[in-house]
Every structure is written in structure tokens, then in C-alpha cells.
Design a protein around this motif. Structure first.
Motif, short mmCIF file in Angstrom:
data_model
loop_
_atom_site.label_atom_id
_atom_site.label_comp_id
_atom_site.label_asym_id
_atom_site.label_seq_id
_atom_site.Cartn_x
_atom_site.Cartn_y
_atom_site.Cartn_z
N CYS A 72 0.84 -1.20 0.00
CA CYS A 72 0.00 0.00 0.00
C CYS A 72 0.87 1.25 0.00
O CYS A 72 1.79 1.36 0.82
N TYR A 73 0.54 2.18 -0.88
CA TYR A 73 1.27 3.46 -0.93
C TYR A 73 0.30 4.62 -0.75
O TYR A 73 -0.72 4.69 -1.42
N TYR A 74 0.66 5.51 0.17
CA TYR A 74 -0.09 6.74 0.40
C TYR A 74 0.80 7.93 0.05
O TYR A 74 1.91 8.06 0.58
N ALA A 75 0.32 8.80 -0.84
CA ALA A 75 1.10 9.99 -1.23
C ALA A 75 1.23 10.94 -0.05
O ALA A 75 2.27 11.57 0.15
N GLU A 76 0.18 11.07 0.75
CA GLU A 76 0.19 11.90 1.94
C GLU A 76 0.16 11.00 3.17
O GLU A 76 -0.39 9.90 3.12
N GLU A 77 0.71 11.48 4.26
CA GLU A 77 0.75 10.67 5.47
C GLU A 77 -0.66 10.33 5.92
O GLU A 77 -1.55 11.18 5.96
N TYR A 78 -0.87 9.06 6.26
CA TYR A 78 -2.19 8.60 6.67
C TYR A 78 -2.56 9.22 8.00
O TYR A 78 -1.78 9.23 8.95
N THR A 79 -3.80 9.75 8.11
CA THR A 79 -4.24 10.42 9.33
C THR A 79 -5.47 9.79 9.95
O THR A 79 -6.02 10.31 10.92
N GLY A 80 -5.92 8.66 9.44
CA GLY A 80 -7.06 7.97 10.03
C GLY A 80 -8.20 7.79 9.05
O GLY A 80 -8.26 8.40 7.99
N GLY A 81 -9.14 6.93 9.44
CA GLY A 81 -10.30 6.66 8.61
C GLY A 81 -10.06 5.53 7.63
O GLY A 81 -8.95 5.00 7.52
N ASN A 82 -11.10 5.19 6.88
CA ASN A 82 -11.01 4.10 5.92
C ASN A 82 -10.59 4.61 4.55
O ASN A 82 -11.24 4.35 3.54
N THR A 83 -9.52 5.34 4.51
CA THR A 83 -9.03 5.93 3.27
C THR A 83 -8.30 4.89 2.43
O THR A 83 -7.33 4.29 2.91
N PRO A 84 -8.71 4.68 1.19
CA PRO A 84 -7.98 3.72 0.35
C PRO A 84 -6.63 4.29 -0.04
O PRO A 84 -6.46 5.51 -0.14
N PRO A 85 -5.63 3.44 -0.27
CA PRO A 85 -4.31 3.92 -0.65
C PRO A 85 -4.32 4.50 -2.06
O PRO A 85 -5.19 4.21 -2.87
N ASP A 86 -3.33 5.34 -2.34
CA ASP A 86 -3.20 5.92 -3.68
C ASP A 86 -2.78 4.88 -4.69
O ASP A 86 -3.04 5.01 -5.88
#
Length: 232
Positions: free
Chosen positions: A78-92
Motif C-alpha cells: 500500500c502506498y499513500y502519497a500523503e501521510e495517513y491520518t485515520g479513517g477508511n481511506t484507500p491507498p493511492d
């Protein structure tokens, strides 16, 4: 809120209900819905108790150890462009096999081995920006559906050693009952984290194994349909 009482799960895995046909069950009950298996979670910061789903989804149990059969496992990235801050956010960008990734916005297919975010130094503290994990599907006593445990990078080495120990004895992960526990570890940067530990509790008997093998094949077929979320 998480239940405050930390306990050890002492049940023996001897009552498998693995004869269910997942394809038929989901076709009847999940038409138009995305399969979302419950999760067993590893704490941050060196905690030594898993969060186990309870009857109250807002209040999981804290368990120091548990036993289950690993019906299937596979890499996930999983890659996130922005630092993960919570919630069910799908990865980029996500890969369900650790080899081929798909960008969420563009749908572009990328080869993980060639991706810049899959190189050491692309993330914080010299780590990879793309997180490597291993998704493990577990079947516990008295349960019909598997539960997911997502192993973070810091636990992959221990799991690799465990699998190799099994293979050296002619066994596979779905032929034994595995005991899962946690220990406090520290990375090269001095940051504490929780590391999963694995041990064989016992071998499955022939009847149990014949129940588990079809479940393993069913989960393998449908595993790529289960989305990758950071909330794992």
C-alpha cells in the motif's frame, strides 16, 4: 472503546465449520456488496495484546494470544502519497500480490519491482514509502468465515522463519493450528513496535485437514477482491 481486560484465548481449535461454500454464500447475501472480513489488529508502540473482534464492534477484546488455522496468506503493498491520518481511506496505489500495483486515480498498472516507492530511502527514516505487509486469513474455532490479520513489515521476518520451519518438516501453514502472540521490539531508529510471534500448537488431524483444504482454495480465489485499506 476497547475492552480493558487483557486475556489469553485458551480455546482448542477443534470445532471447524469450514464446509461452507463461500461463493454461494456471498452470491446469496453479498450481491452488490464488497466482502469485508473482520480484522484482528496488532497495536502500535510495542503493545503485546491483539484487538480481537467481539460482539460489540466498537469494543474489541484485548487478547495476549490466540490460536487459529492459517487458511491462506499473501503479500500486499500500500502506498499513500500523503501521510495517513485515520479513517477508511484507500491507498493511492495498492498491490494485492506484491508484484503488480494499480493507481487508484488513474487505474495505471505498475510493476512493483520497478517502482520508485518500493525502494529503500523513498520513505521516512530510510524505509520504503510503499508499505509491504502480509495478509493472513485465519479460521478460529466455531467460526464460519475467516478473519484477517495484516502483518506489518516488522513482523514479516518472523513469519518467514515460521513458514520455513514448517516447510522443513513437510508441513504447510494450513495443516497446523498456529498460536499467535506479540512481543515488544525496537527498530534501528529506536522506535518501539509490536512484533508478531508464531508457534505450532498442534497438527490438524485428517478430518480437520479435509475440512480446511477446500476453505483454503475458496479464500485463495476470492482474496484479490478484498480491498486494501490502511485501517487494517
Amino acid at each position: 472503546m476497547t475492552n480493558e481486560v487483557v486475556k489469553s484465548e485458551s480455546k482448542e481449535v477443534s470445532n471447524f465449520n469450514a464446509s461452507v461454500n463461500l461463493g454461494e454464500l456471498f452470491a446469496e447475501e453479498m450481491d452488490g456488496l464488497t466482502p469485508m472480513f473482520e480484522r484482528i489488529r496488532i497495536p502500535a508502540g510495542g503493545g503485546i495484546a491483539f484487538e480481537i473482534p467481539s460482539e460489540d464492534p466498537e469494543s474489541p477484546d484485548l487478547v495476549k494470544e490466540f490460536k487459529a488455522v492459517v487458511v491462506y496468506h499473501h503479500p500486499i503493498s500500500c502506498y499513500y502519497a500523503e501521510e495517513y491520518t485515520g479513517g477508511n481511506t484507500p491507498p493511492d496505489c495498492a498491490s494485492m500480490d506484491g508484484k503488480v500495483g494499480i493507481e487508484a486515480e488513474s487505474g495505471e498498472i505498475k510493476q512493483c519491482a520497478e517502482c520508485e516507492y518500493n525502494k529503500f530511502g523513498s520513505g521516512k527514516n530510510g524505509a520504503k514509502a510503499c508499505k509491504q505487509k502480509r495478509r493472513i486469513y485465519l479460521l478460529r474455532e466455531g467460526e464460519t468465515l475467516p478473519t484477517i490479520l495484516s502483518l506489518p513489515t516488522g513482523s514479516l521476518g518472523e513469519f518467514s522463519k515460521y513458514v520455513m520451519r514448517l516447510l522443513s518438516k513437510g508441513k504447510k501453514t494450513n495443516s497446523v493450528v498456529t498460536k499467535f502472540s506479540l512481543k515488544k521490539a525496537q527498530n534501528s531508529g529506536g522506535i518501539n513496535y509490536s512484533q508478531a510471534v508464531f508457534a505450532v500448537d498442534r497438527d490438524l488431524d485428517e478430518n480437520e485437514l479435509q475440512n480446511i483444504l477446500p476453505m483454503s482454495e475458496q479464500v485463495k480465489v476470492m482474496a484479490n477482491k478484498v480491498t486494501a485499506l490502511e485501517e487494517e
